[in-house]
Design an enzyme around this catalytic site. Structure first.
Site, PDB file in Angstrom:
ATOM      1  N   SER A 177       0.971  -1.135   0.052  1.00 59.23           N
ATOM      2  CA  SER A 177       0.001  -0.045  -0.046  1.00 59.23           C
ATOM      3  C   SER A 177       0.742   1.291  -0.036  1.00 59.23           C
ATOM      4  CB  SER A 177      -0.895  -0.027   1.227  1.00 59.23           C
ATOM      5  OG  SER A 177      -1.977   0.923   1.099  1.00 59.23           O
ATOM      6  N   ASP A 187      -9.735  -3.652  -5.161  1.00 51.81           N
ATOM      7  CA  ASP A 187      -9.208  -3.150  -4.362  1.00 51.81           C
ATOM      8  C   ASP A 187      -9.863  -1.615  -4.333  1.00 51.81           C
ATOM      9  OD1 ASP A 187      -7.670  -1.611  -2.454  1.00 51.81           O
ATOM     10  OD2 ASP A 187      -5.767  -2.703  -3.282  1.00 51.81           O
ATOM     11  N   HIS A 221      -8.119  -4.992  -1.422  1.00 54.57           N
ATOM     12  CA  HIS A 221      -6.676  -4.437  -0.769  1.00 54.57           C
ATOM     13  C   HIS A 221      -6.203  -5.267   0.441  1.00 54.57           C
ATOM     14  CE1 HIS A 221      -4.111  -0.939  -0.078  1.00 54.57           C
ATOM     15  NE2 HIS A 221      -4.253  -1.315   1.250  1.00 54.57           N
TER      16      HIS A 221
END
Length: 686
Positions: A541, A626, A661
């Site tokens: 991320s 995501d 995610h």
């Protein structure tokens, strides 16, 4: 076998222009908000097929790693029971099952078991399943629960009658938080914006009423703020908490008067962050008004316009960050962070007596476990370290006696490897960065494999003030047992050393984050913790942004990189207010509509700074659904890297077509991703 050529994405001319500056974006076409464009999906499938073929020689290793990781898990896993409002509650994993079973026992643990939610049943027929909120009504007879079966963090809320096991007809889509009023029939919930996914509206719903008639209680029009809900410790108040990166406001309502109006506890003021709780007829306020590392104060007033009348219990300190607290009848438990490590401190309400709990590991994590009964003098907390599996203790706050309630077990692997903590060594070292700032680093390795010439994997995050706490990972044993040294760099942008540590790693000081990571990498090699020819880096991320920045700025240092769900197209994303999370993060990265921030962000944006040079071998992962970092960021990044870079090193993109995610759902499935990443690294370390 014929070797498949690497996919080459088409170039389609697209130009972004702002501040009289143009940016070419030849892979802009890979963005498909609906995830339905056949050309885009075909390209992602080609990349997946290429990755699968490239990793085929590692299939045996990958399978072995996966089997090790799964084998180390306890076949059955059960939580420590806790008692609340007449019931003992337990959650567990049954053998061979991927999801949690929630159950309770009335009055005594010998009573018949009542399973009130079996997530294995709820997950049937879904490739992805995640439970969101699980909230019991005040009388414990109704349960509100929310679920995501797409992996977009858009949850559907349902209500279950725990007396007959039936779901009510009340079903509400696209929510985040839910909280009960004290009448056992009124709930408040937060609705997400359909486009940006920002939690922005609070509604009131009375069970049995038409959802379309739910009353809008609050709407946040400033899209740099997020909205959430909770109930205070006293269960007397409901709180709407409205937060941006550096400003907050709390609205409160008597939980016994759900038809009433929420009022502002204290109006928002720029740069004032605060949160509240209520217990024993007063409000507790964690506030940074008097110091950036937060103070704990109290007030008996329902509303206020300033902080002047607040009574200070714990002053804001320069060397200690106040992170949280637990309210009990006789004791206050404070969660703090000092010298980069978390600590627990118990304070007696009556005498002021204060004691800090001591631990022996050089690096560790400790935090409050679930303590539902404020009348207790027994405090449960959770402890873990690189070499200590997750452990739950119960501390007698009066006598100081500590009782071990449960420790996670590490099972034997198929090859017969048995874990004992004394096989491994953890350390804390400090590295002096190029500007003279000392950066803490946490390390662990297998003692018998350590020879100062080990493969070294450095992991970091370094954003949002998120501190990288050190915990036990049974999966990481698969690296340590193969000779890897594993390091976590606590770089600026986190909050390990207090608020200043965060503030000097964001906005126009973001480059410090990247410099710290590079300097830590170099220093660890110089100190003999790893072989300079076998240095690896990993991040996900915002940590994936970190990976993208360091390989643009210092690619020669690293043999291989794993970048998971990487946030790499920084400027384009932060200019697009329709993308989830964008506007709420202006105080983190800056608003590129301001020319100063635009050019600064552009200077480190991984996608924009790809250049013709040699790059390390790379495995990049993403999820099609995501909602935090859209799949097209890593897809565009890989396409551009493949076109521009001057080396023949592996560049692999894996897109999970079913996940978001957080990757795969379930207890074991995520080990497939970890095994793939570890096999990639182990192969490069040969």
């Amino acid at each position: 076998m014929t070797t498949m050529p690497a996919p080459i994405a088409k170039k389609k001319n697209h130009t972004h222009e702002i501040h009289h500056h143009q940016r070419s974006d030849d892979y802009f076409w890979l963005r498909d908000d609906n995830r339905e464009n056949p050309e885009v999906l075909e390209y992602l499938d080609q990349e997946n097929n290429y990755t699968e073929q490239q990793l085929q020689p590692l299939q045996a290793l990958q399978t072995s790693l996966y089997e090790e990781m799964v084998a180390r898990q306890e076949p059955e896993l059960e939580s420590v029971p806790y008692f609340k409002k007449g019931f003992w509650y337990v959650s567990r994993y049954d053998e061979g099952k991927d999801y949690t079973v929630y159950c309770r026992y009335e009055g005594t643990m010998d009573a018949p078991e009542q399973i009130f939610l079996d997530c294995n049943q709820r997950a049937e027929g879904h490739e992805f399943y995640q439970l969101g909120d699980l909230s019991l009504s005040p009388n414990s007879m109704l349960m509100a629960y929310s679920e995501d079966t797409v992996s977009r963090r858009q949850y559907t809320l349902r209500i279950k009658d725990l007396q007959n096991g039936d779901d009510l007809n009340d079903v509400i889509e696209d929510i985040s938080d839910v909280v009960w009023a004290n009448d056992n029939k009124t709930i408040f919930y937060v609705k997400k914006h359909p486009e940006t996914l920002l939690p922005y509206r609070v509604y009131r719903h009375i069970l049995g009423d038409d959802i379309n008639n739910d009353q809008l209680i609050y709407e946040e029009f400033d899209d740099t703020f997020y909205v959430n809900l909770y109930k205070t410790r006293s269960e007397q108040y409901l709180v709407i908490c409205i937060d941006s990166t550096q400003t907050s406001e709390c609205l409160i309502l008597d939980a016994n008067n759900p038809e009433g109006d929420f009022v502002s506890f204290m109006p928002r003021q720029r740069d004032h962050e605060y949160s509240i709780d209520h217990f024993q007829d007063k409000f507790y306020i964690r506030s940074n008004h008097s110091g950036k590392n937060f103070a704990l104060q109290t007030s008996t007033q329902l509303t206020q316009t300033d902080c002047s009348a607040w009574k200070t219990l714990i002053e804001a300190r320069e060397d200690t960050l106040l992170e949280g607290y637990e309210l009990l009848n006789e004791w206050l438990i404070v969660e703090e962070r000092h010298a980069g490590l978390p600590q627990l401190r118990q304070i007696n309400h009556l005498t002021g007596e204060s004691t800090i709990l001591a631990f022996n590991d050089p690096v560790y994590t400790v935090f409050s476990h679930y303590n539902p009964d404020p009348a207790t003098t027994k405090f449960r907390y959770q402890y873990t370290s690189f070499t200590t599996p997750s452990t739950i203790y119960e501390l007698d706050l009066n006598s100081g006696e500590t009782t071990l309630l449960k420790q996670s077990q590490v099972m034997e692997t198929p090859e017969g490897a048995v874990f004992t903590s004394d096989q491994y060594q953890s350390e804390r070292v400090w590295v002096t960065a190029r500007d003279g700032i000392k950066v803490p680093v946490s390390l662990v390795y297998h003692k018998s494999h350590f020879n100062h010439n080990n493969p070294l994997l450095v992991y970091a995050y370094g954003s949002y003030g998120y501190s990288m706490d050190i915990g036990f990972s049974s999966a990481n044993l698969s690296l340590l047992d193969r000779g890897f040294v594993y390091a976590v760099a606590h770089i600026r942008g986190g909050e390990e050393l207090g608020r200043e540590w965060y503030e000097t790693g964001k906005l126009l000081k973001k480059q410090n984050t990247f410099n710290d990571f590079v300097d830590v990498s170099k220093s660890l090699v110089e100190q003999g913790y790893g072989d300079k020819e076998r240095l690896f880096a990993m991040g996900g991320s915002a940590g994936g942004l970190l990976m993208g920045a360091i390989i643009n700025q210092a690619p020669e240092l690293y043999k291989g990189i794993v970048a998971a769900v990487p946030f790499v197209d920084v400027v384009s994303t932060m200019l697009d207010e329709s993308i989830p999370l964008t506007t709420g993060e202006y105080d983190e990265w800056g608003n590129p509509n301001d020319e100063t921030y635009y050019h600064y962000m552009l200077s480190y944006s991984p996608y924009d700074q790809v250049t013709k040079q040699d790059y390390p071998s790379m495995l990049v992962t993403t999820g099609l659904h995501d909602s935090q970092v859209q799949y097209w960021e890593p897809a565009k990044w890989v396409a551009k890297l493949r076109d521009v870079k001057s080396d023949d090193n592996q560049l692999l993109l894996y897109t999970d077509m079913e996940a978001g995610h957080g990757g795969k759902s379930g207890r074991f499935k995520h080990f497939e991703d970890t095994a793939r990443e570890f096999a990639f690294l182990i192969n490069l370390a040969k």
